[in-house]
Design an enzyme around this catalytic site. Structure first.
Site, PDB file in Angstrom:
ATOM      1  N   ASN A   9      33.709  37.975  39.373  1.00  0.00           N
ATOM      2  CA  ASN A   9      33.142  39.119  38.649  1.00  0.00           C
ATOM      3  C   ASN A   9      31.969  38.583  37.833  1.00  0.00           C
ATOM      4  O   ASN A   9      32.169  37.945  36.810  1.00  0.00           O
ATOM      5  CB  ASN A   9      34.200  39.735  37.723  1.00  0.00           C
ATOM      6  CG  ASN A   9      33.617  40.808  36.819  1.00  0.00           C
ATOM      7  OD1 ASN A   9      32.503  41.295  37.057  1.00  0.00           O
ATOM      8  ND2 ASN A   9      34.355  41.193  35.786  1.00  0.00           N
ATOM      9  N   TRP A  10      30.775  38.854  38.318  1.00  0.00           N
ATOM     10  CA  TRP A  10      29.584  38.344  37.627  1.00  0.00           C
ATOM     11  C   TRP A  10      29.328  39.070  36.308  1.00  0.00           C
ATOM     12  O   TRP A  10      28.508  38.661  35.525  1.00  0.00           O
ATOM     13  CB  TRP A  10      28.352  38.489  38.514  1.00  0.00           C
ATOM     14  CG  TRP A  10      28.291  37.568  39.687  1.00  0.00           C
ATOM     15  CD1 TRP A  10      29.224  36.648  40.092  1.00  0.00           C
ATOM     16  CD2 TRP A  10      27.211  37.465  40.631  1.00  0.00           C
ATOM     17  NE1 TRP A  10      28.794  35.984  41.210  1.00  0.00           N
ATOM     18  CE2 TRP A  10      27.562  36.466  41.570  1.00  0.00           C
ATOM     19  CE3 TRP A  10      25.983  38.124  40.783  1.00  0.00           C
ATOM     20  CZ2 TRP A  10      26.726  36.116  42.634  1.00  0.00           C
ATOM     21  CZ3 TRP A  10      25.156  37.778  41.842  1.00  0.00           C
ATOM     22  CH2 TRP A  10      25.517  36.786  42.755  1.00  0.00           C
ATOM     23  N   LYS A  11      29.994  40.196  36.102  1.00  0.00           N
ATOM     24  CA  LYS A  11      29.717  41.064  34.944  1.00  0.00           C
ATOM     25  C   LYS A  11      28.206  41.358  34.905  1.00  0.00           C
ATOM     26  O   LYS A  11      27.581  41.426  35.956  1.00  0.00           O
ATOM     27  CB  LYS A  11      30.208  40.424  33.653  1.00  0.00           C
ATOM     28  CG  LYS A  11      31.635  39.902  33.748  1.00  0.00           C
ATOM     29  CD  LYS A  11      32.230  39.624  32.403  1.00  0.00           C
ATOM     30  CE  LYS A  11      33.550  38.894  32.558  1.00  0.00           C
ATOM     31  NZ  LYS A  11      34.465  39.144  31.468  1.00  0.00           N
ATOM     32  N   HIS A  95      38.337  47.789  34.948  1.00  0.00           N
ATOM     33  CA  HIS A  95      38.231  46.511  34.227  1.00  0.00           C
ATOM     34  C   HIS A  95      38.385  46.799  32.731  1.00  0.00           C
ATOM     35  O   HIS A  95      37.937  47.848  32.245  1.00  0.00           O
ATOM     36  CB  HIS A  95      36.883  45.850  34.518  1.00  0.00           C
ATOM     37  CG  HIS A  95      36.809  44.444  34.007  1.00  0.00           C
ATOM     38  ND1 HIS A  95      36.562  44.164  32.690  1.00  0.00           N
ATOM     39  CD2 HIS A  95      36.982  43.250  34.633  1.00  0.00           C
ATOM     40  CE1 HIS A  95      36.588  42.846  32.522  1.00  0.00           C
ATOM     41  NE2 HIS A  95      36.836  42.266  33.690  1.00  0.00           N
ATOM     42  N   GLU A  97      36.852  45.857  30.257  1.00  0.00           N
ATOM     43  CA  GLU A  97      35.598  46.141  29.544  1.00  0.00           C
ATOM     44  C   GLU A  97      35.163  47.594  29.760  1.00  0.00           C
ATOM     45  O   GLU A  97      34.520  48.183  28.894  1.00  0.00           O
ATOM     46  CB  GLU A  97      34.520  45.130  29.979  1.00  0.00           C
ATOM     47  CG  GLU A  97      34.830  43.739  29.421  1.00  0.00           C
ATOM     48  CD  GLU A  97      34.316  42.566  30.247  1.00  0.00           C
ATOM     49  OE1 GLU A  97      33.473  42.777  31.132  1.00  0.00           O
ATOM     50  OE2 GLU A  97      34.793  41.441  30.006  1.00  0.00           O
ATOM     51  N   GLU A 166      45.108  41.376  34.374  1.00  0.00           N
ATOM     52  CA  GLU A 166      44.185  40.680  33.480  1.00  0.00           C
ATOM     53  C   GLU A 166      44.589  40.949  32.031  1.00  0.00           C
ATOM     54  O   GLU A 166      44.188  41.983  31.455  1.00  0.00           O
ATOM     55  CB  GLU A 166      42.756  41.174  33.706  1.00  0.00           C
ATOM     56  CG  GLU A 166      42.223  40.900  35.089  1.00  0.00           C
ATOM     57  CD  GLU A 166      40.714  40.749  35.080  1.00  0.00           C
ATOM     58  OE1 GLU A 166      40.231  39.708  35.517  1.00  0.00           O
ATOM     59  OE2 GLU A 166      40.023  41.657  34.600  1.00  0.00           O
ATOM     60  N   GLY A 172      37.586  36.032  29.099  1.00  0.00           N
ATOM     61  CA  GLY A 172      36.395  35.474  28.455  1.00  0.00           C
ATOM     62  C   GLY A 172      36.693  34.741  27.158  1.00  0.00           C
ATOM     63  O   GLY A 172      35.777  34.425  26.400  1.00  0.00           O
ATOM     64  N   SER A 210      40.218  33.908  32.186  1.00  0.00           N
ATOM     65  CA  SER A 210      39.904  32.493  31.947  1.00  0.00           C
ATOM     66  C   SER A 210      40.492  31.564  33.007  1.00  0.00           C
ATOM     67  O   SER A 210      40.868  30.431  32.707  1.00  0.00           O
ATOM     68  CB  SER A 210      40.353  32.073  30.538  1.00  0.00           C
ATOM     69  OG  SER A 210      39.648  32.818  29.560  1.00  0.00           O
ATOM     70  N   GLY A 231      35.822  35.554  36.138  1.00  0.00           N
ATOM     71  CA  GLY A 231      34.596  35.958  35.449  1.00  0.00           C
ATOM     72  C   GLY A 231      33.667  34.777  35.281  1.00  0.00           C
ATOM     73  O   GLY A 231      32.944  34.387  36.197  1.00  0.00           O
ATOM     74  N   GLY A 232      33.688  34.173  34.095  1.00  0.00           N
ATOM     75  CA  GLY A 232      32.734  33.109  33.748  1.00  0.00           C
ATOM     76  C   GLY A 232      32.605  32.020  34.797  1.00  0.00           C
ATOM     77  O   GLY A 232      31.481  31.607  35.138  1.00  0.00           O
TER      78      GLY A 232
HETATM   79  C1  PEP Z   1      36.982  39.077  34.248  1.00  0.00           C
HETATM   80  O1  PEP Z   1      35.924  39.440  33.768  1.00  0.00           O
HETATM   81  O2  PEP Z   1      37.591  39.801  35.016  1.00  0.00           O
HETATM   82  C2  PEP Z   1      37.510  37.761  33.865  1.00  0.00           C
HETATM   83  C3  PEP Z   1      38.688  37.404  34.305  1.00  0.00           C
HETATM   84  O3  PEP Z   1      36.699  36.994  33.066  1.00  0.00           O
HETATM   85  P1  PEP Z   1      36.938  35.459  32.667  1.00  0.00           P
HETATM   86  O4  PEP Z   1      37.352  34.716  33.913  1.00  0.00           O
HETATM   87  O5  PEP Z   1      35.622  34.999  32.144  1.00  0.00           O
HETATM   88  O6  PEP Z   1      38.014  35.430  31.644  1.00  0.00           O
END
Ligand code: PEP
Length: 252
Positions: A9-11, A95, A97, A166, A172, A210, A231-232
């Site tokens: 997930n590049w966000k 998601h 967010e 999640e 994040g 994470s 994500g990251g």
């Molecule tokens: C996400 O945005 O779905 C996510 C899991 O982010 P991160 O891996 O950065 O926690």
């Protein structure tokens, strides 16, 4: 044998130049090994670019949101049919967010999943509790409620969705759920989905929050964790590729 799925997930990150380098590196890294499904969910303006870059590779393209509506006066929204025209295979739905910053409700998330399924796009439906929920002992109640709305709206199609557990407090933040904490929630989600489908073998539940190169193997080794939503770490090809390698090693 069900394949694990690793979805990035590049966000709201990327640029034409950065995407080019990242996608080329990921494609080179996965080569022709398709033992684990791999996707990147990219910002809508980059769908065409990534679709072009991935041509002929095993990398799949995903979007990060979809409208619940087919078409019409919904300024700023993108329909599932439009995503389909760009070769989108997956779309993130609900998601945290989007739930947090855009007020998306359980019912809207369920409707978005339905809109995606109607176009043959696999929704990756995100569920998860906040830190306050967990500390109040409400994890099970919250994720089951979020899941129940999606099951209610999507009925017998429920085995066609992918679920991503999640925990909001892990997204994040660098705080990952322990493999045991994640497994516990995955097991209850699997039980809930199994009760709602004639095809329990198709259920796929990803962990997100994470996940990184260091912790992926222990999470992916859990019996009810079928992959990861990243994500990251999906923005750095070497990290993303190490997570993919861990998923290949832990094949279901
Ligand atoms: C996400 O945005 O779905 C996510 C899991 O982010 P991160 O891996 O950065 O926690």
């Amino acid at each position: 044998m069900k394949k694990k799925l690793i979805a990035g997930n590049w966000k709201m990150n990327g640029s034409a130049a950065a995407n080019d380098a990242l996608v080329r590196a990921v494609i080179a890294g996965i080569a022709d090994d398709s033992s684990c499904a791999v996707a990147v969910c990219v910002p809508a303006p980059y769908l065409a670019q990534v679709q072009m870059l991935r041509a002929g590779s095993a990398l799949e393209v995903g979007a990060q949101d979809v409208s619940a509506h087919d078409k019409g006066a919904f300024t700023g929204e993108v329909s599932a049919a439009m995503l389909k025209e760009f070769g989108v295979r997956y779309v993130l739905v609900g998601h945290s967010e989007r739930r947090q910053f855009h007020g998306e409700t359980d019912v809207l998330v369920a409707d978005k999943a339905k809109a995606a399924l109607a176009q043959g796009i696999t929704p990756i439906v995100c569920v998860g509790e906040t830190l306050a929920d967990r500390e109040a002992g409400k994890t099970e109640e919250v994720v089951k409620r979020q899941m129940a709305a999606v099951i209610h709206t999507n009925g017998h199609c429920i085995s066609e969705i992918v679920v991503a557990y999640e925990p909001v407090w892990a997204i994040g933040t660098g705080k990952t759920a322990t493999p045991e904490q994640a497994q516990q929630v995955h097991a209850l989600l699997r039980a809930q989905l199994t009760a709602a489908t004639a095809h329990p073998d198709r259920i796929s539940i990803l962990y997100g929050g994470s996940m990184n190169a260091a912790n992926a193997a222990s999470l992916l080794a859990q019996p009810d964790i079928d992959g990861g939503l990243i994500g990251g770490a999906s923005l750095k090809a070497p990290d993303f590729l190490q997570i993919i390698a861990a998923a290949r090693a832990a094949r279901v």
